[in-house]
Design a protein around this motif. Structure first.
Motif, PDB file in Angstrom:
ATOM      1  N   ALA A 114       2.838 -19.191   7.513  1.00 29.44           N
ATOM      2  CA  ALA A 114       2.347 -19.864   6.452  1.00 29.44           C
ATOM      3  C   ALA A 114       3.437 -20.694   5.934  1.00 29.44           C
ATOM      4  CB  ALA A 114       1.308 -19.519   5.358  1.00 29.44           C
ATOM      5  N   LYS A 115       4.593 -19.490   5.713  1.00 26.74           N
ATOM      6  CA  LYS A 115       6.277 -20.381   6.422  1.00 26.74           C
ATOM      7  C   LYS A 115       7.159 -19.351   5.992  1.00 26.74           C
ATOM      8  CE  LYS A 115       6.010 -16.133   1.868  1.00 26.74           C
ATOM      9  NZ  LYS A 115       6.630 -15.983   0.941  1.00 26.74           N
ATOM     10  N   LYS A 116       7.995 -20.680   5.936  1.00 22.93           N
ATOM     11  CA  LYS A 116       9.113 -19.928   6.825  1.00 22.93           C
ATOM     12  C   LYS A 116       9.592 -18.290   6.586  1.00 22.93           C
ATOM     13  CE  LYS A 116      13.911 -21.125   8.689  1.00 22.93           C
ATOM     14  NZ  LYS A 116      13.502 -21.152   9.241  1.00 22.93           N
ATOM     15  N   LEU A 117      10.322 -17.451   7.399  1.00 25.16           N
ATOM     16  CA  LEU A 117      10.165 -16.161   6.916  1.00 25.16           C
ATOM     17  C   LEU A 117      12.131 -16.016   7.159  1.00 25.16           C
ATOM     18  CD1 LEU A 117       8.139 -14.718   9.933  1.00 25.16           C
ATOM     19  CD2 LEU A 117       7.920 -14.403   7.593  1.00 25.16           C
ATOM     20  N   LYS A 119      15.167 -14.048   7.118  1.00 28.72           N
ATOM     21  CA  LYS A 119      15.731 -14.032   8.368  1.00 28.72           C
ATOM     22  C   LYS A 119      15.381 -11.761   7.950  1.00 28.72           C
ATOM     23  CE  LYS A 119      20.671 -14.736  10.928  1.00 28.72           C
ATOM     24  NZ  LYS A 119      20.086 -15.889  11.419  1.00 28.72           N
ATOM     25  N   ARG A 120      15.615 -11.407   7.258  1.00 27.75           N
ATOM     26  CA  ARG A 120      15.833  -9.958   7.208  1.00 27.75           C
ATOM     27  C   ARG A 120      14.109  -9.504   8.429  1.00 27.75           C
ATOM     28  NH1 ARG A 120      14.952  -6.255   3.240  1.00 27.75           N
ATOM     29  NH2 ARG A 120      15.198  -4.122   3.836  1.00 27.75           N
ATOM     30  N   SER A 121      12.575  -9.996   8.101  1.00 27.57           N
ATOM     31  CA  SER A 121      11.723  -9.861   8.089  1.00 27.57           C
ATOM     32  C   SER A 121      11.733 -10.187   9.680  1.00 27.57           C
ATOM     33  CB  SER A 121      10.851 -10.824   7.631  1.00 27.57           C
ATOM     34  OG  SER A 121      11.139 -10.137   5.226  1.00 27.57           O
ATOM     35  N   LEU A 122      11.940 -11.470  10.011  1.00 26.37           N
ATOM     36  CA  LEU A 122      12.367 -12.598  11.592  1.00 26.37           C
ATOM     37  C   LEU A 122      12.875 -11.503  12.390  1.00 26.37           C
ATOM     38  CD1 LEU A 122      11.620 -14.561  12.929  1.00 26.37           C
ATOM     39  CD2 LEU A 122      12.834 -15.976  12.501  1.00 26.37           C
ATOM     40  N   ASN A 123      13.915 -10.957  11.980  1.00 24.27           N
ATOM     41  CA  ASN A 123      14.702  -9.931  12.984  1.00 24.27           C
ATOM     42  C   ASN A 123      13.733  -8.616  12.587  1.00 24.27           C
ATOM     43  OD1 ASN A 123      16.906 -11.269  13.404  1.00 24.27           O
ATOM     44  ND2 ASN A 123      18.108 -10.844  11.957  1.00 24.27           N
ATOM     45  N   GLN A 140      10.543 -19.143  18.576  1.00 25.89           N
ATOM     46  CA  GLN A 140      11.083 -20.617  18.120  1.00 25.89           C
ATOM     47  C   GLN A 140       9.862 -20.899  16.224  1.00 25.89           C
ATOM     48  OE1 GLN A 140       9.117 -23.610  20.006  1.00 25.89           O
ATOM     49  NE2 GLN A 140       9.522 -24.937  18.181  1.00 25.89           N
ATOM     50  N   GLU A 141      10.462 -20.492  15.568  1.00 25.10           N
ATOM     51  CA  GLU A 141       9.076 -20.708  14.403  1.00 25.10           C
ATOM     52  C   GLU A 141       8.639 -21.832  14.116  1.00 25.10           C
ATOM     53  OE1 GLU A 141      10.628 -18.261  10.780  1.00 25.10           O
ATOM     54  OE2 GLU A 141      12.723 -19.105  11.672  1.00 25.10           O
ATOM     55  N   ILE A 142       7.390 -21.522  13.720  1.00 25.24           N
ATOM     56  CA  ILE A 142       6.632 -22.510  13.410  1.00 25.24           C
ATOM     57  C   ILE A 142       5.202 -22.351  11.993  1.00 25.24           C
ATOM     58  CG2 ILE A 142       3.837 -24.350  14.461  1.00 25.24           C
ATOM     59  CD1 ILE A 142       5.314 -23.715  17.190  1.00 25.24           C
ATOM     60  N   ILE A 143       5.990 -22.971  11.460  1.00 25.29           N
ATOM     61  CA  ILE A 143       4.803 -23.008   9.932  1.00 25.29           C
ATOM     62  C   ILE A 143       3.526 -23.747  10.451  1.00 25.29           C
ATOM     63  CG2 ILE A 143       4.968 -23.475   7.984  1.00 25.29           C
ATOM     64  CD1 ILE A 143       7.286 -21.984   8.482  1.00 25.29           C
ATOM     65  N   ASP A 144       2.651 -23.137   9.740  1.00 23.46           N
ATOM     66  CA  ASP A 144       1.168 -22.998  10.138  1.00 23.46           C
ATOM     67  C   ASP A 144       0.420 -22.576   8.568  1.00 23.46           C
ATOM     68  OD1 ASP A 144      -1.595 -23.327  10.245  1.00 23.46           O
ATOM     69  OD2 ASP A 144      -1.761 -22.350  11.995  1.00 23.46           O
ATOM     70  N   GLU A 145       0.280 -23.221   7.210  1.00 20.51           N
ATOM     71  CA  GLU A 145       0.098 -23.348   6.197  1.00 20.51           C
ATOM     72  C   GLU A 145      -1.293 -22.600   6.481  1.00 20.51           C
ATOM     73  OE1 GLU A 145       0.618 -26.707   3.717  1.00 20.51           O
ATOM     74  OE2 GLU A 145       3.138 -26.108   3.991  1.00 20.51           O
ATOM     75  N   PHE A 151       1.279 -13.400  10.147  1.00 21.31           N
ATOM     76  CA  PHE A 151       2.188 -14.288  11.173  1.00 21.31           C
ATOM     77  C   PHE A 151       1.308 -13.844  12.502  1.00 21.31           C
ATOM     78  CE2 PHE A 151       4.405  -9.694  11.020  1.00 21.31           C
ATOM     79  CZ  PHE A 151       4.013 -10.025  12.123  1.00 21.31           C
ATOM     80  N   ILE A 152       1.129 -14.818  13.273  1.00 23.48           N
ATOM     81  CA  ILE A 152       0.779 -14.456  14.771  1.00 23.48           C
ATOM     82  C   ILE A 152       1.822 -14.696  15.534  1.00 23.48           C
ATOM     83  CG2 ILE A 152      -0.489 -15.389  16.118  1.00 23.48           C
ATOM     84  CD1 ILE A 152      -2.483 -16.600  14.433  1.00 23.48           C
TER      85      ILE A 152
END
Length: 183
Positions: A114-117, A119-123, A140-145, A151-152
């Motif tokens: 829903a929002k940009k993650l 860096k720590r959470s993404l890793n 690849q990060e894609i924002i889907d509000e 996340f999916i």
């Protein structure tokens, strides 16, 4: 020769060159860049595929536009053009990236949130997925509000759904005593 076989043959040739030169990761990085360039720049791809333009003129353009690339990759692009396969550059580099990923045990996928993650959470997410996939993972990060939260992740045929919408659906099903379709 069918097109998929053609793409695969070129991709294998590029991978073998990268292995011989001991530059697999560098070639993969540049193959990804070229794949994206040829996907996004249809006019340039048409220019490189045009039989009415001299190859020598195309080669000047390639040397100018890709001067920082590995010389073997530049030669590879020129061979494709010389063999009148310029219209397939995107598909050849797309297949090349698949071959490099297989060789390096890398899985590419997408993460929708829903929002940009941060860096720590993404890793942390990537490490968990790498363990499950038993491979290095690039997302690849894609924002889907519409996800509201969570996340999916989609990698090949696998989908990891940790979205708030999914959790709410499961909670609703649990409260209603059936599956999320109300059964």
């Amino acid at each position: 020769m069918s097109e998929p076989v053609l793409f695969n043959n070129y991709a294998i040739a590029l991978l073998e060159t990268a292995i011989d030169e001991k530059k697999v990761e560098e070639f993969r990085k540049e193959a990804k860049i070229l794949r994206d360039i040829f996907k996004e720049n249809k006019e340039y791809l048409e220019y490189l595929a045009d039989y009415n333009i001299l190859d020598s003129k195309k080669f000047v353009s390639i040397d100018k536009n890709f001067k920082n690339f590995e010389p073997s990759i530049i030669s590879f692009v020129k061979v494709i053009i010389k063999n009148k396969r310029g219209k397939y550059l995107f598909k050849i580099f797309k297949e090349s990236v698949y071959r490099f990923n297989d060789y390096l045990h890398i899985e590419e996928g997408k993460i929708f949130s829903a929002k940009k993650l941060d860096k720590r959470s993404l890793n942390k997410i990537i490490k968990a997925v790498e363990t499950h996939e038993n491979a290095k993972v690039e997302l690849q990060e894609i924002i889907d509000e519409s996800l509201l939260g969570g996340f999916i992740i989609s990698i090949k045929d696998n989908v990891y759904d940790a979205s708030l919408v999914n959790k709410l659906d499961k909670m609703k099903a649990s409260l209603l005593g059936g599956d999320k379709n109300g059964n």
